[in-house]
Design an enzyme around this catalytic site. Structure first.
Site, PDB file in Angstrom:
ATOM      1  N   ASP A   1       1.024  -1.061  -0.075  1.00  0.00           N
ATOM      2  CA  ASP A   1      -0.013   0.084  -0.097  1.00  0.00           C
ATOM      3  C   ASP A   1       0.951   1.283   0.028  1.00  0.00           C
ATOM      4  OD1 ASP A   1      -2.108   1.648   0.141  1.00  0.00           O
ATOM      5  OD2 ASP A   1      -2.727   1.250   2.211  1.00  0.00           O
ATOM      6  N   SER A   2       0.355   2.362  -0.448  1.00  0.00           N
ATOM      7  CA  SER A   2       1.186   3.487  -0.652  1.00  0.00           C
ATOM      8  C   SER A   2       1.448   4.122   0.486  1.00  0.00           C
ATOM      9  CB  SER A   2       0.494   4.501  -1.839  1.00  0.00           C
ATOM     10  OG  SER A   2      -0.618   4.952  -1.037  1.00  0.00           O
TER      11      SER A   2
ATOM     12  N   GLY B   1      -1.184   5.973   1.749  1.00  0.00           N
ATOM     13  CA  GLY B   1      -2.193   7.079   1.868  1.00  0.00           C
ATOM     14  C   GLY B   1      -3.294   6.827   2.980  1.00  0.00           C
ATOM     15  N   PHE B   2      -3.619   5.648   2.989  1.00  0.00           N
ATOM     16  CA  PHE B   2      -4.546   5.612   4.097  1.00  0.00           C
ATOM     17  C   PHE B   2      -4.074   5.707   5.725  1.00  0.00           C
ATOM     18  CE2 PHE B   2      -6.531   2.889   7.482  1.00  0.00           C
ATOM     19  CZ  PHE B   2      -7.928   3.559   7.078  1.00  0.00           C
TER      20      PHE B   2
ATOM     21  N   ASP C   1      -2.077   8.180  -2.605  1.00  0.00           N
ATOM     22  CA  ASP C   1      -3.851   8.879  -2.978  1.00  0.00           C
ATOM     23  C   ASP C   1      -4.114   9.400  -1.512  1.00  0.00           C
ATOM     24  OD1 ASP C   1      -3.932   6.350  -1.279  1.00  0.00           O
ATOM     25  OD2 ASP C   1      -5.797   6.361  -1.647  1.00  0.00           O
TER      26      ASP C   1
ATOM     27  N   ASP D   1      -8.394  -7.118   0.917  1.00  0.00           N
ATOM     28  CA  ASP D   1      -7.333  -7.233   1.838  1.00  0.00           C
ATOM     29  C   ASP D   1      -8.101  -6.742   3.184  1.00  0.00           C
ATOM     30  OD1 ASP D   1      -5.764  -4.625   3.125  1.00  0.00           O
ATOM     31  OD2 ASP D   1      -6.702  -4.487   1.145  1.00  0.00           O
TER      32      ASP D   1
ATOM     33  N   CYS E   1     -12.790 -28.021   8.608  1.00  0.00           N
ATOM     34  CA  CYS E   1     -11.780 -27.066   8.304  1.00  0.00           C
ATOM     35  C   CYS E   1     -10.344 -27.709   8.031  1.00  0.00           C
ATOM     36  CB  CYS E   1     -11.577 -25.679   9.201  1.00  0.00           C
ATOM     37  SG  CYS E   1     -10.223 -24.824   8.756  1.00  0.00           S
TER      38      CYS E   1
ATOM     39  N   CYS F   1      -7.366 -26.378   8.301  1.00  0.00           N
ATOM     40  CA  CYS F   1      -6.058 -25.967   8.904  1.00  0.00           C
ATOM     41  C   CYS F   1      -5.344 -26.780   9.874  1.00  0.00           C
ATOM     42  CB  CYS F   1      -6.605 -24.591   9.418  1.00  0.00           C
ATOM     43  SG  CYS F   1      -7.242 -24.548  10.823  1.00  0.00           S
TER      44      CYS F   1
ATOM     45  N   CYS G   1      -7.332 -26.740  13.444  1.00  0.00           N
ATOM     46  CA  CYS G   1      -8.595 -27.582  13.419  1.00  0.00           C
ATOM     47  C   CYS G   1      -8.181 -29.090  13.346  1.00  0.00           C
ATOM     48  CB  CYS G   1      -9.626 -27.237  12.270  1.00  0.00           C
ATOM     49  SG  CYS G   1     -10.431 -25.326  12.613  1.00  0.00           S
TER      50      CYS G   1
ATOM     51  N   HIS H   1      -6.370 -20.399  11.812  1.00  0.00           N
ATOM     52  CA  HIS H   1      -7.850 -20.684  11.175  1.00  0.00           C
ATOM     53  C   HIS H   1      -8.391 -19.733  10.705  1.00  0.00           C
ATOM     54  CE1 HIS H   1     -11.508 -22.037  11.390  1.00  0.00           C
ATOM     55  NE2 HIS H   1     -12.000 -20.999  11.962  1.00  0.00           N
TER      56      HIS H   1
END
Length: 383
Positions: free
Chosen positions: A98-99, A101-102, A152, A271, A309, A311, A314, A340
């Site tokens: 991610d840049s 920006g957030f 951004d 994401d 599941c 994983c 589990c 999980h």
């Protein structure tokens, strides 16, 4: 420098006859991403509490790291000296950064925005940091991630039309500067569609970005405080305006309903910090429900979290044991829940992929396609 990245390609495999959902394959220099797909967040070059092998075992194909956080620590120079982000963190698959920006948006009390860029105080030592589109790209070029995001301006919610329009115009001008600054053809630069909750501003931003023929496109500025129905409206209105032959990425979204609805609109990847954040609070995601493992009902429950599941968690541990670890604040408990939870959200998108291929997505996932509040508004925050 051109925005063209020859090593990246989105291959459209199948489309849903009843919705705009689609199945695809995103080709990168570090492997493929089979879409639609959830992508775990590894802000500081690690998915919290998990090793790279554990992340890979969840079914993750692409993960995220953050430009802003890695710039603050350890610094992009150290990552570059280590051979780039892939070698530094020992992750062999694709990485998106991610840049920043957030994160700058979230520092509203500490920053000043101008057409040139953003100036803010470091939350670590109070020093002044100057972040410009050129600086964001320079950092990401040094990190060496596969997909890099344009810098951004993310307008808040609520905001006036004038504020959103100014931020959207500035985001476009910054994108042009990002394209000019970009120095590596082995990295794909994605543009970000802003526009707040204003459909016409979103439409103009999408058209302006599409004309630049970038390797991929993201929808940003959602999950910043809007009600779920507005998020759905924004995504549904904006996604069809993005080029169909390019990857479409919805930033910061990872609840079941938001992903299902976004996939129905034509989004490919997502994401969110939800799986690891909930794990660190002792919560498990189980077939659409959120369970607090600290609850008394799990003390003598010796079944796995989810018998279906595959994983590691589990297959090897009980609800009672995990609950014990969480109450005792043992790190292993957070790791087992993270394994999980990440697996659960990736499996959810994998099941949707299979349903689209089988032609029954709209029927099989009808429950999630209906508007309703989801389970984790708190997980929309930054990790």
């Amino acid at each position: 420098m051109s925005a063209i990245a020859p090593d990246f390609r989105f291959e459209l495999v199948a489309e849903c006859s009843q919705t705009s959902a689609r199945v695809g394959v995103f080709h990168t220099p570090h492997g493929i991403v089979e879409t639609p797909r959830f992508m775990p967040v590894g802000t500081l070059a690690n998915v919290k509490t998990l090793s790279p092998d554990q992340v890979a075992a969840t079914g993750a194909q692409m993960i995220l790291s953050n430009t802003y956080h890695l710039h603050l620590q350890p610094g992009e120079g150290i990552v570059q000296a280590a051979g780039g982000l892939h070698k530094f963190m020992n992750w062999q698959g694709p990485i998106l950064t991610d840049s920043g920006g957030f994160q700058v948006f979230s520092l509203s009390e500490m920053r000043q925005i101008s057409d040139r860029g953003v100036t803010f105080r470091s939350p670590h030592d109070g020093s002044i940091i100057d972040f410009t589109p050129e600086k964001s790209i320079q950092i990401q070029n040094a990190l060496g991630s596969d997909v890099i995001m344009a810098f951004d301006e993310c307008p808040p919610y609520p905001a006036t039309r004038e504020q959103v329009e100014k931020a959207t115009d500035r985001t476009y001008q910054w994108l042009l500067r990002c394209i000019e600054a970009h120095q590596r053809s082995d990295q794909a630069l994605f543009g970000i569609v802003q526009g707040g909750t204003y459909a016409d501003l979103r439409a103009k931003a999408a058209a302006d970005l599409a004309a630049l023929d970038l390797p991929g496109y993201a929808i940003g500025g959602v999950s910043v405080g809007e009600p779920p129905e507005l998020i759905e409206h924004i995504v549904k209105a904006t996604t069809p305006l993005l080029p169909p032959h390019k990857l479409r990425y919805l930033m910061g979204v990872g609840t079941y309903r938001e992903m299902a609805q976004a996939i129905a609109a034509g989004i490919d990847v997502f994401d969110c910090v939800i799986p690891t954040r909930l794990a660190r609070h002792g919560a498990a995601l189980v077939q659409g429900e959120r369970w607090n493992l600290k609850n008394a009902q799990f003390r003598e429950d010796f079944r796995p979290l989810d018998e279906t599941c595959p994983c590691y968690t589990c297959q090897n541990f009980s609800r009672a044991y995990i609950g014990h670890l969480i109450r005792a604040k043992e790190i292993l408990g957070y790791t087992l829940l993270a394994i999980h939870n990440v697996t659960e959200l990736i499996r959810f998108t994998q099941r949707i992929r299979s349903a689209i291929l089988a032609g029954n997505f709209a029927d099989e996932f009808a429950h999630w396609l209906r508007p309703a509040d989801d389970l984790a508004a708190a997980a929309r925050l930054d990790d």
